[in-house]
Design an enzyme around this catalytic site. Structure first.
Site, PDB file in Angstrom:
ATOM      1  N   GLU A 228      11.770   1.320   1.601  1.00  8.43           N
ATOM      2  CA  GLU A 228      10.776   2.398   1.595  1.00  8.43           C
ATOM      3  C   GLU A 228      11.023   3.516   2.596  1.00  8.43           C
ATOM      4  O   GLU A 228      10.603   4.654   2.374  1.00  8.43           O
ATOM      5  CB  GLU A 228       9.377   1.815   1.811  1.00  8.43           C
ATOM      6  CG  GLU A 228       8.814   1.055   0.614  1.00  8.43           C
ATOM      7  CD  GLU A 228       9.344  -0.359   0.500  1.00  8.43           C
ATOM      8  OE1 GLU A 228       9.044  -1.034  -0.496  1.00  8.43           O
ATOM      9  OE2 GLU A 228      10.076  -0.802   1.418  1.00  8.43           O
TER      10      GLU A 228
ATOM     11  N   GLY B 100       7.077  -0.762  -7.501  1.00  8.73           N
ATOM     12  CA  GLY B 100       5.937  -0.125  -8.143  1.00  8.73           C
ATOM     13  C   GLY B 100       6.340   1.167  -8.812  1.00  8.73           C
ATOM     14  O   GLY B 100       7.433   1.713  -8.562  1.00  8.73           O
TER      15      GLY B 100
ATOM     16  N   GLY C 168       7.071  -3.402  -4.829  1.00  6.43           N
ATOM     17  CA  GLY C 168       5.973  -4.073  -5.510  1.00  6.43           C
ATOM     18  C   GLY C 168       6.321  -5.461  -6.003  1.00  6.43           C
ATOM     19  O   GLY C 168       5.444  -6.334  -6.087  1.00  6.43           O
TER      20      GLY C 168
ATOM     21  N   ASP D 265       5.297  -1.732   2.372  1.00  2.10           N
ATOM     22  CA  ASP D 265       3.893  -2.113   2.174  1.00  2.10           C
ATOM     23  C   ASP D 265       3.784  -3.454   1.454  1.00  2.10           C
ATOM     24  O   ASP D 265       4.590  -4.329   1.680  1.00  2.10           O
ATOM     25  CB  ASP D 265       3.140  -0.989   1.448  1.00  2.10           C
ATOM     26  CG  ASP D 265       3.648  -0.732   0.042  1.00  2.10           C
ATOM     27  OD1 ASP D 265       4.819  -1.062  -0.259  1.00  2.10           O
ATOM     28  OD2 ASP D 265       2.878  -0.195  -0.779  1.00  2.10           O
TER      29      ASP D 265
END
Length: 390
Positions: A164, A93, A141, A172
């Protein structure tokens, strides 16, 4: 020099400027996502190859309604998701934009995660066969755009990771759902260390459902579009993907299967602790060269990120994808309110000095109360105008 020569040179210079401006305008006008319907097949192409097809909010807001429209269309037999260029499916992302928004108190920091997770859930519950060609870098993402679909096709160019914890975030996009389901403690290991899986390893780990040579993807896509099977049966799709998978295995027998195979017993035992502290203690007690390498790697990660990630995965193995995403939204906003997310992005993506100053700087400093705060329901005042409905 004659005036004619001077004028001619100036004219050529002006023409070059106009040509440059026209080319720049054309490049700028390129859509970030290409969406088309061919032979009853919906095809989505992430179209930011220079940015490694990084996912931003504008792209999410284009993909989601198109996905839902195709779902409601009885003529749509399948959906194919892929990335433009030969380097990445989607490298993640647009985290830099999110951190900049978070610093400014802009709604993007809430909207991005909320709408991204809604899209992830839509992919995970899509009633139509959803096929992601994860050819190239697939992280963050990009994992959310692929791993929850029915089929994920990896190639020799696939590079998968959830890195992350190195930027003060957590795995996530539904990481709390799929990582615990990889079997044993592999998901916990990948989540805490950010270990990179390459090529066939992505299939062997259970992240991909099939493995196909990258140069065979156009032919595979063409054959998929030629299938006349209605959405009521995915059998022919499965048979076709399996055929390509088996052909690739025969043609590339020398490609290593799984670099972690020699270490799986240690991963399953040493990363099964009930806390991050227990994992550290187990690695220290093991004392092997491999264990010490993992320990040194973990010591570089955000202590807060590791602790919330451990709880996330410990809970996620017993929850639905929707429940995991709801929890992850709370966690994301905890990161936006905190310190390490901004510091991690600064160290890794902005200044690139790779020397983050975490706060708290130790596992001991990350108290149970701090961890709890990332999982608490979000007051309505923190939510965007539209609440998180997954």
């Amino acid at each position: 020099m004659s005036s004619v020569v001077v004028v001619t040179r100036q004219l050529f210079r002006v023409q070059r400027i106009f040509h440059h401006l026209r080319m720049s305008s054309t490049a700028a006008a390129q859509p970030e996502v290409l969406m088309e319907k061919q032979r009853n097949v919906g095809i989505i192409t992430l179209n930011r190859p220079k940015a490694l097809n990084a996912l931003n909010l504008n792209m999410i807001r284009q993909i989601y309604p198109q996905l839902k429209e195709w779902e409601d269309n009885d003529d749509t037999t399948m959906i194919i998701m892929k990335g433009a260029g030969d380097k990445a499916f989607c490298a993640g992302g647009d985290i830099r934009a999110v951190t900049e928004a978070g610093k400014a108190g802009d709604r993007l920091a809430a909207d991005f995660f909320r709408e991204e997770y809604i899209l992830n859930n839509a992919i995970g519950t899509c009633p139509i066969p959803y096929i992601a060609f994860i050819d190239g870098i697939t992280m963050g993402g990009g994992v959310g755009l692929s791993v929850h679909g029915l089929y994920r096709v990896a190639t020799e160019r696939t590079l998968f990771a959830m890195p992350e914890t190195a930027i003060g975030l957590f795995p996530d996009v539904g990481g709390g759902y799929f990582l615990p389901r990889l079997g044993g403690s592999l998901g916990m290991y990948l989540a805490l260390t950010g270990y990179r899986l390459k090529g066939r390893e992505v299939y062997k780990a259970g992240v991909a459902t099939h493995y196909v040579e990258s140069n065979k993807l156009p032919a595979l896509e063409e054959e998929l579009m030629s299938l006349e099977e209605k959405r009521s049966s995915a059998q022919k799709i499965d048979e076709l993907l399996t055929k390509y998978h088996k052909e690739t295995k025969r043609e590339m027998p020398s490609v290593p299967d799984f670099s972690l195979e020699p270490h799986m017993d240690k991963i399953n035992s040493l990363f099964s602790g009930d806390s991050v502290e227990e994992i550290f203690e187990a690695l220290m007690a093991d004392g092997s060269e491999w264990a010490m390498q993992q320990l040194e790697k973990l010591k570089k990660m955000s202590p807060t990120s590791m602790k919330i990630t451990h709880r996330q995965l410990s809970m996620g193995g017993h929850l639905s994808l929707q429940e995991c995403l709801q929890i992850e939204y709370r966690m994301s906003q905890g990161c936006v309110r905190g310190h390490d997310f901004y510091e991690g992005v600064r160290a890794v993506l902005v200044d690139k000095d790779h020397s983050p100053k975490w706060n708290p700087s130790t596992l001991e400093g990350v108290t149970p109360g701090i961890v709890d705060s990332y999982f608490e329901p979000i007051p309505l005042s923190y939510l965007p105008a539209k609440e998180l409905h997954l």
